[in-house]
Design a protein around this motif. Structure first.
Motif, PDB file in Angstrom:
ATOM      1  N   ARG A 198       0.834  -1.208   0.000  1.00 17.92           N
ATOM      2  CA  ARG A 198       0.000   0.000   0.000  1.00 17.92           C
ATOM      3  C   ARG A 198       0.867   1.255   0.000  1.00 17.92           C
ATOM      4  O   ARG A 198       0.553   2.245  -0.682  1.00 17.92           O
ATOM      5  CB  ARG A 198      -0.950  -0.022   1.207  1.00 17.92           C
ATOM      6  CG  ARG A 198      -2.182  -0.905   0.975  1.00 17.92           C
ATOM      7  CD  ARG A 198      -3.154  -0.816   2.127  1.00 17.92           C
ATOM      8  NE  ARG A 198      -2.715  -1.588   3.263  1.00 17.92           N
ATOM      9  CZ  ARG A 198      -2.986  -2.879   3.451  1.00 17.92           C
ATOM     10  NH1 ARG A 198      -3.702  -3.547   2.546  1.00 17.92           N
ATOM     11  NH2 ARG A 198      -2.549  -3.527   4.523  1.00 17.92           N
ATOM     12  N   ALA A 199       1.967   1.210   0.755  1.00 17.90           N
ATOM     13  CA  ALA A 199       2.890   2.350   0.742  1.00 17.90           C
ATOM     14  C   ALA A 199       3.538   2.496  -0.629  1.00 17.90           C
ATOM     15  O   ALA A 199       3.706   3.610  -1.136  1.00 17.90           O
ATOM     16  CB  ALA A 199       3.958   2.166   1.824  1.00 17.90           C
ATOM     17  N   LEU A 200       3.886   1.377  -1.252  1.00 20.10           N
ATOM     18  CA  LEU A 200       4.496   1.427  -2.585  1.00 20.10           C
ATOM     19  C   LEU A 200       3.522   2.002  -3.613  1.00 20.10           C
ATOM     20  O   LEU A 200       3.924   2.785  -4.481  1.00 20.10           O
ATOM     21  CB  LEU A 200       4.935   0.026  -3.021  1.00 20.10           C
ATOM     22  CG  LEU A 200       6.312  -0.445  -2.554  1.00 20.10           C
ATOM     23  CD1 LEU A 200       6.563  -1.874  -3.013  1.00 20.10           C
ATOM     24  CD2 LEU A 200       7.402   0.488  -3.052  1.00 20.10           C
ATOM     25  N   LYS A 201       2.262   1.609  -3.512  1.00 24.10           N
ATOM     26  CA  LYS A 201       1.274   2.132  -4.467  1.00 24.10           C
ATOM     27  C   LYS A 201       1.204   3.655  -4.404  1.00 24.10           C
ATOM     28  O   LYS A 201       1.090   4.329  -5.425  1.00 24.10           O
ATOM     29  CB  LYS A 201      -0.110   1.527  -4.192  1.00 24.10           C
ATOM     30  CG  LYS A 201      -0.286   0.136  -4.763  1.00 24.10           C
ATOM     31  CD  LYS A 201      -1.744  -0.245  -4.928  1.00 24.10           C
ATOM     32  CE  LYS A 201      -2.424  -0.482  -3.618  1.00 24.10           C
ATOM     33  NZ  LYS A 201      -3.789  -1.052  -3.805  1.00 24.10           N
ATOM     34  N   ALA A 202       1.292   4.199  -3.202  1.00 23.64           N
ATOM     35  CA  ALA A 202       1.251   5.651  -3.052  1.00 23.64           C
ATOM     36  C   ALA A 202       2.515   6.302  -3.609  1.00 23.64           C
ATOM     37  O   ALA A 202       2.468   7.416  -4.130  1.00 23.64           O
ATOM     38  CB  ALA A 202       1.078   6.014  -1.584  1.00 23.64           C
ATOM     39  N   ALA A 203       3.636   5.589  -3.513  1.00 23.68           N
ATOM     40  CA  ALA A 203       4.913   6.170  -3.941  1.00 23.68           C
ATOM     41  C   ALA A 203       5.167   6.032  -5.433  1.00 23.68           C
ATOM     42  O   ALA A 203       5.873   6.845  -6.018  1.00 23.68           O
ATOM     43  CB  ALA A 203       6.059   5.505  -3.173  1.00 23.68           C
ATOM     44  N   VAL A 204       4.598   5.008  -6.061  1.00 27.64           N
ATOM     45  CA  VAL A 204       4.903   4.728  -7.463  1.00 27.64           C
ATOM     46  C   VAL A 204       4.028   5.553  -8.394  1.00 27.64           C
ATOM     47  O   VAL A 204       4.134   5.444  -9.604  1.00 27.64           O
ATOM     48  CB  VAL A 204       4.762   3.208  -7.750  1.00 27.64           C
ATOM     49  CG1 VAL A 204       4.946   2.877  -9.220  1.00 27.64           C
ATOM     50  CG2 VAL A 204       5.793   2.436  -6.941  1.00 27.64           C
ATOM     51  N   GLY A 205       3.203   6.417  -7.872  1.00 25.82           N
ATOM     52  CA  GLY A 205       2.372   7.253  -8.730  1.00 25.82           C
ATOM     53  C   GLY A 205       3.237   8.176  -9.563  1.00 25.82           C
ATOM     54  O   GLY A 205       3.578   9.272  -9.144  1.00 25.82           O
ATOM     55  N   ASP A 232      12.146  -3.936   1.282  1.00 25.11           N
ATOM     56  CA  ASP A 232      11.851  -5.198   1.961  1.00 25.11           C
ATOM     57  C   ASP A 232      10.372  -5.284   2.305  1.00 25.11           C
ATOM     58  O   ASP A 232       9.688  -4.269   2.434  1.00 25.11           O
ATOM     59  CB  ASP A 232      12.682  -5.329   3.237  1.00 25.11           C
ATOM     60  CG  ASP A 232      14.161  -5.573   2.940  1.00 25.11           C
ATOM     61  OD1 ASP A 232      14.473  -6.040   1.831  1.00 25.11           O
ATOM     62  OD2 ASP A 232      14.995  -5.286   3.827  1.00 25.11           O
ATOM     63  N   ALA A 233       9.904  -6.501   2.499  1.00 23.88           N
ATOM     64  CA  ALA A 233       8.479  -6.730   2.735  1.00 23.88           C
ATOM     65  C   ALA A 233       8.005  -6.162   4.069  1.00 23.88           C
ATOM     66  O   ALA A 233       6.815  -5.899   4.244  1.00 23.88           O
ATOM     67  CB  ALA A 233       8.175  -8.227   2.668  1.00 23.88           C
ATOM     68  N   ASP A 234       8.909  -5.965   5.013  1.00 24.75           N
ATOM     69  CA  ASP A 234       8.519  -5.413   6.318  1.00 24.75           C
ATOM     70  C   ASP A 234       8.794  -3.916   6.400  1.00 24.75           C
ATOM     71  O   ASP A 234       8.887  -3.350   7.493  1.00 24.75           O
ATOM     72  CB  ASP A 234       9.248  -6.139   7.453  1.00 24.75           C
ATOM     73  CG  ASP A 234      10.755  -5.896   7.438  1.00 24.75           C
ATOM     74  OD1 ASP A 234      11.291  -5.574   6.353  1.00 24.75           O
ATOM     75  OD2 ASP A 234      11.396  -6.033   8.497  1.00 24.75           O
ATOM     76  N   THR A 235       8.896  -3.284   5.229  1.00 24.02           N
ATOM     77  CA  THR A 235       9.270  -1.879   5.152  1.00 24.02           C
ATOM     78  C   THR A 235       8.174  -1.058   4.489  1.00 24.02           C
ATOM     79  O   THR A 235       7.512  -1.533   3.572  1.00 24.02           O
ATOM     80  CB  THR A 235      10.583  -1.727   4.362  1.00 24.02           C
ATOM     81  OG1 THR A 235      11.616  -2.452   5.044  1.00 24.02           O
ATOM     82  CG2 THR A 235      10.993  -0.271   4.214  1.00 24.02           C
ATOM     83  N   GLN A 236       7.995   0.158   4.951  1.00 28.58           N
ATOM     84  CA  GLN A 236       7.056   1.089   4.328  1.00 28.58           C
ATOM     85  C   GLN A 236       7.823   2.309   3.839  1.00 28.58           C
ATOM     86  O   GLN A 236       8.507   2.968   4.624  1.00 28.58           O
ATOM     87  CB  GLN A 236       5.968   1.502   5.319  1.00 28.58           C
ATOM     88  CG  GLN A 236       5.087   0.336   5.762  1.00 28.58           C
ATOM     89  CD  GLN A 236       4.115   0.723   6.851  1.00 28.58           C
ATOM     90  OE1 GLN A 236       3.611   1.847   6.880  1.00 28.58           O
ATOM     91  NE2 GLN A 236       3.840  -0.190   7.755  1.00 28.58           N
TER      92      GLN A 236
END
Length: 237
Positions: free
Chosen positions: A23-30, A99-103
């Motif tokens: 979810r954090a990646l989705k916000a960042a990859v915009g 990493d998977a445990d990272t936001q």
């Protein structure tokens, strides 16, 4: 000029945290540049893959069934991304790793790309800790001291696979990640520098990662935190 980006996330039984990561990646990859996300699922026996597909249906999932080093997993993910973006020159592809445990922060990709567009071939930022019940003021202060030891006036000396970016052409030129169990991020970083590529370690590029003390990779942040929290640890001023 970077024309496309790819994000690689290795994950081993991370059903409790991978959703927040994506979810954090989705916000960042915009971004207005073509972007792909590849999750390398390392022998997952829980709901990791299901959660990835529910949270980010467009992500590519590579399921690994045999034991592999973290270096092999990151390398597999990076080369999968390069294949997916084969219509672009590797010089114009930015490979991001976390990493998977990272936001990551909402501006993580934008900040990485600003350095890439300015001529950097590799970028690695800092890692902060997510809140946790065992993350006492003492432990946080000890971790902060470790971080501070590597801070310079305009840069730092830390290298984190959870906050890493590299130009596709540079990655290929040095042979990618080596098949090593730990330290694969630092190994790649120093090989890039030795090959003459430009690395940048900015102070304003931070991700937040789990403060767990039992990690998936030997020698990683979790092991460091376990050492810092150990009863026998002695602060050195």
């Amino acid at each position: 000029m970077i024309a496309a980006i790819g994000v690689v996330v290795p994950a081993h039984d991370e059903e409790l945290v991978i959703g927040d990561c994506l979810r954090a990646l989705k916000a960042a990859v915009g971004t207005d540049r073509e972007a792909v996300v590849c999750v390398v699922a390392d022998r997952c026996t829980d709901g990791t893959v299901r959660i990835v597909r529910e949270t980010m249906p467009g992500a590519t999932v590579v399921e690994v069934r045999e034991a592999a080093t973290l270096g092999e997993l990151r390398d597999l993910g990076a080369r999968t991304v390069l294949d997916l973006l084969a219509g672009h020159d590797p010089e114009e592809i930015w490979l991001l790793g976390t990493d998977a445990d990272t936001q990551v922060a909402p501006d993580w990709v934008r900040r990485q790309l600003a350095h890439a567009d300015a001529g950097a071939d590799a970028v690695t930022g800092l890692v902060d800790l997510q809140p946790a019940t065992h993350l006492t003021d003492v432990l946080r202060a000890r971790y902060a001291r470790v971080v501070a030891d590597g801070i310079r006036p305009l840069s730092h000396d830390h290298v984190h696979g959870a906050n890493f970016g590299v130009r596709g052409s540079a990655f290929l030129a040095v042979g990618g990640y080596r098949p090593i169990a730990t330290g694969e991020d630092r190994d790649l970083w120093f090989r890039l520098l030795e090959a003459g590529f430009r690395g940048v370690q900015p102070l304003d590029l931070t991700v937040r990662t789990s403060a767990r003390v039992v990690g998936r990779a030997r020698g990683g942040l979790a092991d460091l935190l376990a050492d810092l929290i150990a009863p026998g640890y002695r602060d050195v001023s």
